[in-house]
Design an enzyme around this catalytic site. Structure first.
Site, PDB file in Angstrom:
ATOM      1  N   GLY A   1       6.428 -10.334 -10.712  1.00  0.00           N
ATOM      2  CA  GLY A   1       6.543 -10.708  -9.305  1.00  0.00           C
ATOM      3  C   GLY A   1       7.880 -11.234  -8.852  1.00  0.00           C
ATOM      4  O   GLY A   1       8.092 -11.431  -7.643  1.00  0.00           O
TER       5      GLY A   1
ATOM      6  N   ARG B   1       8.423   2.915   0.514  1.00  0.00           N
ATOM      7  CA  ARG B   1       8.493   1.490   0.840  1.00  0.00           C
ATOM      8  C   ARG B   1       8.840   1.198   2.306  1.00  0.00           C
ATOM      9  O   ARG B   1       8.186   0.362   2.923  1.00  0.00           O
ATOM     10  CB  ARG B   1       9.475   0.768  -0.095  1.00  0.00           C
ATOM     11  CG  ARG B   1       9.042   0.790  -1.563  1.00  0.00           C
ATOM     12  CD  ARG B   1       9.930  -0.074  -2.449  1.00  0.00           C
ATOM     13  NE  ARG B   1       9.788  -1.469  -2.144  1.00  0.00           N
ATOM     14  CZ  ARG B   1      10.622  -2.173  -1.408  1.00  0.00           C
ATOM     15  NH1 ARG B   1      11.729  -1.627  -0.936  1.00  0.00           N
ATOM     16  NH2 ARG B   1      10.390  -3.432  -1.139  1.00  0.00           N
TER      17      ARG B   1
ATOM     18  N   TYR C   1       5.762  -0.750   3.877  1.00  0.00           N
ATOM     19  CA  TYR C   1       5.951  -2.194   4.023  1.00  0.00           C
ATOM     20  C   TYR C   1       6.945  -2.556   5.116  1.00  0.00           C
ATOM     21  O   TYR C   1       7.243  -3.742   5.305  1.00  0.00           O
ATOM     22  CB  TYR C   1       6.491  -2.812   2.714  1.00  0.00           C
ATOM     23  CG  TYR C   1       5.764  -2.477   1.444  1.00  0.00           C
ATOM     24  CD1 TYR C   1       4.398  -2.716   1.307  1.00  0.00           C
ATOM     25  CD2 TYR C   1       6.456  -1.959   0.355  1.00  0.00           C
ATOM     26  CE1 TYR C   1       3.747  -2.437   0.114  1.00  0.00           C
ATOM     27  CE2 TYR C   1       5.812  -1.679  -0.841  1.00  0.00           C
ATOM     28  CZ  TYR C   1       4.459  -1.917  -0.951  1.00  0.00           C
ATOM     29  OH  TYR C   1       3.828  -1.657  -2.133  1.00  0.00           O
TER      30      TYR C   1
ATOM     31  N   CYS D   1       6.278  15.285   8.704  1.00  0.00           N
ATOM     32  CA  CYS D   1       5.730  15.288  10.058  1.00  0.00           C
ATOM     33  C   CYS D   1       4.878  14.051  10.323  1.00  0.00           C
ATOM     34  O   CYS D   1       3.658  14.123  10.423  1.00  0.00           O
ATOM     35  CB  CYS D   1       4.940  16.562  10.284  1.00  0.00           C
ATOM     36  SG  CYS D   1       5.995  17.991  10.085  1.00  0.00           S
TER      37      CYS D   1
ATOM     38  N   TYR E   1       9.168   1.114  -7.639  1.00  0.00           N
ATOM     39  CA  TYR E   1       8.233   1.573  -6.614  1.00  0.00           C
ATOM     40  C   TYR E   1       8.869   2.632  -5.720  1.00  0.00           C
ATOM     41  O   TYR E   1       8.616   2.706  -4.521  1.00  0.00           O
ATOM     42  CB  TYR E   1       7.681   0.383  -5.808  1.00  0.00           C
ATOM     43  CG  TYR E   1       7.098  -0.677  -6.714  1.00  0.00           C
ATOM     44  CD1 TYR E   1       5.894  -0.441  -7.383  1.00  0.00           C
ATOM     45  CD2 TYR E   1       7.773  -1.880  -6.959  1.00  0.00           C
ATOM     46  CE1 TYR E   1       5.369  -1.390  -8.257  1.00  0.00           C
ATOM     47  CE2 TYR E   1       7.246  -2.826  -7.836  1.00  0.00           C
ATOM     48  CZ  TYR E   1       6.048  -2.576  -8.481  1.00  0.00           C
ATOM     49  OH  TYR E   1       5.532  -3.507  -9.343  1.00  0.00           O
TER      50      TYR E   1
HETATM   51  C1  LIG Z   1       2.497  -4.891 -10.312  1.00  0.00           C
HETATM   52  C2  LIG Z   1       2.191  -5.880 -11.355  1.00  0.00           C
HETATM   53  C3  LIG Z   1       3.223  -6.511 -12.061  1.00  0.00           C
HETATM   54  C4  LIG Z   1       4.688  -6.286 -11.762  1.00  0.00           C
HETATM   55  O1  LIG Z   1       5.049  -6.839 -10.542  1.00  0.00           O
HETATM   56  P1  LIG Z   1       6.593  -6.883 -10.109  1.00  0.00           P
HETATM   57  O2  LIG Z   1       6.552  -7.521  -8.779  1.00  0.00           O
HETATM   58  O3  LIG Z   1       7.064  -5.472 -10.039  1.00  0.00           O
HETATM   59  O4  LIG Z   1       7.314  -7.680 -11.126  1.00  0.00           O
HETATM   60  C5  LIG Z   1       2.884  -7.370 -13.070  1.00  0.00           C
HETATM   61  N1  LIG Z   1       1.583  -7.634 -13.380  1.00  0.00           N
HETATM   62  C6  LIG Z   1       0.560  -7.055 -12.704  1.00  0.00           C
HETATM   63  C7  LIG Z   1      -0.831  -7.366 -13.081  1.00  0.00           C
HETATM   64  C8  LIG Z   1       0.828  -6.164 -11.668  1.00  0.00           C
HETATM   65  O5  LIG Z   1      -0.180  -5.598 -11.002  1.00  0.00           O
END
Ligand SMILES: *Cc1c(COP(=O)(O)O)cnc(C)c1O
Length: 426
Positions: free
Chosen positions: A246, A319, A323, A350, A379
């Site tokens: 994350g 993306r 988003y 389209c 992504y």
């Molecule tokens: C998508 C995901 C990640 C990776 O997330 P990032 O934001 O790309 O680092 C890690 N663990 C789980 C369970 C995920 O679904």
């Protein structure tokens, strides 16, 4: 020759030509056509190594989140560094296997694992199942019993913190579908310990993606640490604390924490702690290691707006459409004139939602010009589709002054593979 840094390590201008490591990107476009994703091996390795370095003082395992960029060559790059993998499907397990990854360093997350997927992972001997519901616990125990195996599990707990990111990529809120709610965690563990074919060895959480602030991590870690202590007091022998991924990256002007800052915060939040910390980074390892190269086809001035119509579209890079996210765009051949115009960079698909950038100030471009959409390593290709029957782009990995096509552009035959016309339509 003058090298001009772009702000993306390993991406620089030399004699006004954008290079990735020592390769002029125009040369890649010449060889493969456009659109094409191009990744830097050095950038991938630098990211992996600096994360590992940041956690060097504690027992840890980096499990790269395969879904961010699942190209076999990217997986191999991390496998060679000793990385493990975080998967969310048996398809990703297959990729890790094909890339020569160490299956005993695989952790398997996801809310909807099927019995067949779980069986494949059991047979592969993966490290850990991150279980997300009571129903999954039962299913996993049954499959493990049939296979004559014991599955090592953690429960994914939803700590209910607001990661302050885009709602589509926030996963640690109470209202999200992910994990077991914190309020049910202790009960869920008590259920888990009674299954004969499950071994409870860990605790897992993952609160969202593109987090550019450490505060949500701190909140989550505190709650998770409290739960860990409670479980230890209750007699669980926990060995793995999986803190998910994350960590955000800079797309525009964000200032995400460095790996060093992130590691310091994690270690401080958990200490004293002597078991293994599992990390599941995706975006932070690959996001800024790749670009999408696209060529300008037409300019269209409607009086209202100026459109730069390029050969990449939302099916190649979703993306911005999904988003509303910002991706920097650089001209592959830098121009001297600094006069800028405000344009929408759009693709051939389209849909009015098909855009790469909206109301963007860019130097004047002309048909035929090459553009590099930056920060496209995560992504990007992984979310590409064949919408509008568009073959998915090629992928290239740069290695110093050389490069290799690591995925060829799809053909029209690829796109109809598996389709048949029944005889009653003759
Ligand atoms: C998508 C995901 C990640 C990776 O997330 P990032 O934001 O790309 O680092 C890690 N663990 C789980 C369970 C995920 O679904």
């Amino acid at each position: 020759m003058t090298a001009l840094q772009t702000g993306w390590p390993y991406f620089s201008y030399r004699d006004s030509e954008l290079h990735i490591e020592d390769v002029p990107v125009a040369q890649v476009a010449e060889a493969t056509g456009t659109p094409v994703y191009v990744y830097s091996r050095a950038a991938l390795e630098e990211r992996f190594d600096s994360l590992a370095q940041a956690f060097a003082g504690v027992r840890h395992l980096v499990c790269y989140s395969v879904k961010a960029n699942s190209n076999l060559a990217v997986l191999r790059t991390f496998a060679r560094r000793g990385g493990g993998f975080d998967i969310v499907s048996a398809g990703e397990l297959y990729r890790v296997e094909r890339a020569g990854g160490d299956l005993t360093k695989v952790v398997y997350s996801g809310v909807g694992k099927s019995p067949e997927e779980v069986r494949a992972a059991l047979r592969a001997g993966i490290l850990l199942f991150n279980v997300e519901s009571l129903g999954e616990l039962e299913m996993l125990d049954q499959v493990a019993a049939r296979e004559g195996r014991v599955a090592s599990i953690a429960l994914r707990i939803n700590p209910d913190v607001d990661p302050q990111t885009h709602p589509y990529i926030a996963t640690g809120l109470k209202k999200s579908k992910f994990g077991v709610p914190m309020a049910q965690a202790v009960d869920a563990y008590d259920r888990a310990r009674h299954f004969r074919h499950l071994r409870v060895i860990g605790l897992d959480c993952h609160i969202g993606s593109q987090l550019v602030d450490l505060a949500p991590f701190c909140d989550a870690l505190q709650r998770i640490r409290d739960l860990w202590d409670r479980l230890i007091r209750d007699g669980y022998e926990l060995k793995l604390l999986d803190i998910g991924g994350g960590l955000g990256i800079r797309y525009r002007d964000e200032t995400p924490p460095s790996f060093t800052e992130y590691a310091a915060t994690v270690i401080r939040s958990l200490q004293p702690f002597s078991e293994t910390i599992v990390l599941e980074p995706g975006r932070s390892l690959v996001g800024n290691a790749g670009v999408l190269l696209t060529r300008v086809r037409y300019l269209k001035d409607t009086g209202e707006k100026t459109f730069v119509i390029v050969d990449a579209a939302m099916n190649d890079l979703l993306r911005p459409s999904l988003y509303g996210s910002y991706q920097e765009i650089l001209l592959v051949r830098a121009t001297n004139h600094h006069e800028k115009t405000t344009v929408d960079v759009v693709g051939p698909v389209c849909e009015s939602g098909d855009f790469i950038a909206r109301d963007r100030e860019l130097p004047r471009v002309r048909p035929g010009d090459l553009l590099a959409v930056m920060s496209a390593g995560a992504y990007g290709f992984a979310m590409a589709s064949n919408y509008n029957t568009r073959p998915r782009a090629a992928e290239v990995l740069v290695n110093g002054s050389a490069f290799a096509v690591v995925r060829t552009r799809e053909t029209y035959q690829d796109l109809v593979r598996g389709e048949t016309i029944p005889s009653w339509l003759d």
